[in-house]
Design an enzyme around this catalytic site. Structure first.
Site, PDB file in Angstrom:
ATOM      1  N   CYS A   1      -2.714  -3.127  -3.790  1.00  0.00           N
ATOM      2  CA  CYS A   1      -3.936  -3.389  -3.361  1.00  0.00           C
ATOM      3  C   CYS A   1      -4.769  -2.335  -4.028  1.00  0.00           C
ATOM      4  O   CYS A   1      -4.499  -1.097  -3.759  1.00  0.00           O
ATOM      5  CB  CYS A   1      -3.995  -3.400  -1.715  1.00  0.00           C
ATOM      6  SG  CYS A   1      -5.504  -3.378  -1.226  1.00  0.00           S
TER       7      CYS A   1
ATOM      8  N   CYS B   1      -8.946  -7.241  -7.281  1.00  0.00           N
ATOM      9  CA  CYS B   1      -8.225  -7.392  -6.000  1.00  0.00           C
ATOM     10  C   CYS B   1      -6.887  -8.223  -6.231  1.00  0.00           C
ATOM     11  O   CYS B   1      -7.081  -9.115  -6.723  1.00  0.00           O
ATOM     12  CB  CYS B   1      -9.154  -8.529  -5.048  1.00  0.00           C
ATOM     13  SG  CYS B   1      -8.490  -8.745  -3.603  1.00  0.00           S
TER      14      CYS B   1
END
Ligand code: DGL
Length: 264
Positions: A185, A75
């Site tokens: 992302c 992440c």
């Protein structure tokens, strides 16, 4: 001394980190992987740093308790605080943001767009790391409040996804005519085709491959590569495991040998 037979940990706020698993399975097929996706609390990108720190610490603790030999923070949002998390754990943590920044520097890119969560863009971490190596490189970021959550739901509504991509990337292009765009992302490479469809000329940078290469380099240096032919893949999530099965198929991952619901 690391135990080569121990698993690699991969963690994300949700399903996005499966894009990192895809690259790991390509270049390190013998490795066992234990994945944690905190879908019950996804998106992280709209939370405060203390909330993200606390939730991430629980995931890293869980992976440590499962004996990981290193962990890829897939992440981007969580990776922006890798420096704060690392001192709390006694195993190697590989940040996807750091590896993506190294790529930009290695390729001598003079300007780069960044689409990511609002948290990642506001943290300024990408710009900070890139400017350490090249203060002249233009880093033009735009946060998306919606895209990760749209993808995490797993329904892939093409219209909503394309509209959100166009809104945010047009904003970047209005400020700088970038030719390179970091998919900052991990959820975004799942809908990479939508980016291609909206911006066919854009060079898309998927940091997942960079991160997988960094994990491989670390394990090689530690003499801790697993020599078996095909590794086990265990998925743990606080959310709906079926979404992981569906996205895993979409990405062509090895089938998970175990699928567990874990609340952290
Ligand atoms: N997958 C996360 C990232 O790479 C973002 C998703 C979220 O907002 O939780 O930043």
């Amino acid at each position: 001394m690391l135990n080569a037979g121990n698993p690699i940990g991969v963690m994300d706020s949700g399903i996005g980190g499966l894009t990192v698993v895809r690259e790991l399975q390509r270049i390190l097929p013998g490795e066992d992987i234990i994945y944690f996706g905190d879908s019950a609390n996804c998106p992280y990108g709209n939370k405060t740093s203390d909330q993200i720190f606390e939730l991430s610490s629980h995931m890293l603790q869980f992976l440590g308790d499962n004996g990981v030999k290193c962990t890829a923070i897939a992440c981007n949002t969580i990776s922006t605080m890798a420096d704060r998390l690392r001192p709390c754990f006694d195993y190697k943590i590989v940040s996807i943001v750091e590896e993506a920044a190294k790529y930009v520097l290695r390729e001598h890119l003079k300007s780069v767009g960044l689409i990511a969560t609002e948290f990642t863009v506001a943290s300024g971490k990408y710009a900070e790391l890139i400017h350490e190596g090249d203060p002249e490189c233009k880093v033009v970021g735009k946060g998306s409040p919606l895209l990760a959550a749209l993808v995490d739901r797993g329904d892939f509504n093409q219209h909503d996804i394309n509209t959100e991509i166009r809104t945010q990337v047009d904003n970047i292009l209005a400020r700088e005519k970038v030719e390179n765009l970091i998919l900052g992302c991990t959820h975004y490479p799942i809908v990479e085709e939508n980016f291609h469809e909206c911006y066919p000329e854009m060079h898309l940078i998927n940091p997942a491959l960079e991160q997988a290469n960094a994990v491989k380099a670390y394990l090689t240096e530690q003499n801790a590569l697993n020599p078996q032919k095909k590794g086990k893949f265990v998925i743990c999530t606080s959310g709906d495991p079926q979404v992981y099965v569906n996205v895993g198929k979409r990405l062509g991952l090895f089938e998970a040998s175990e699928l567990k619901v874990v609340h952290i």
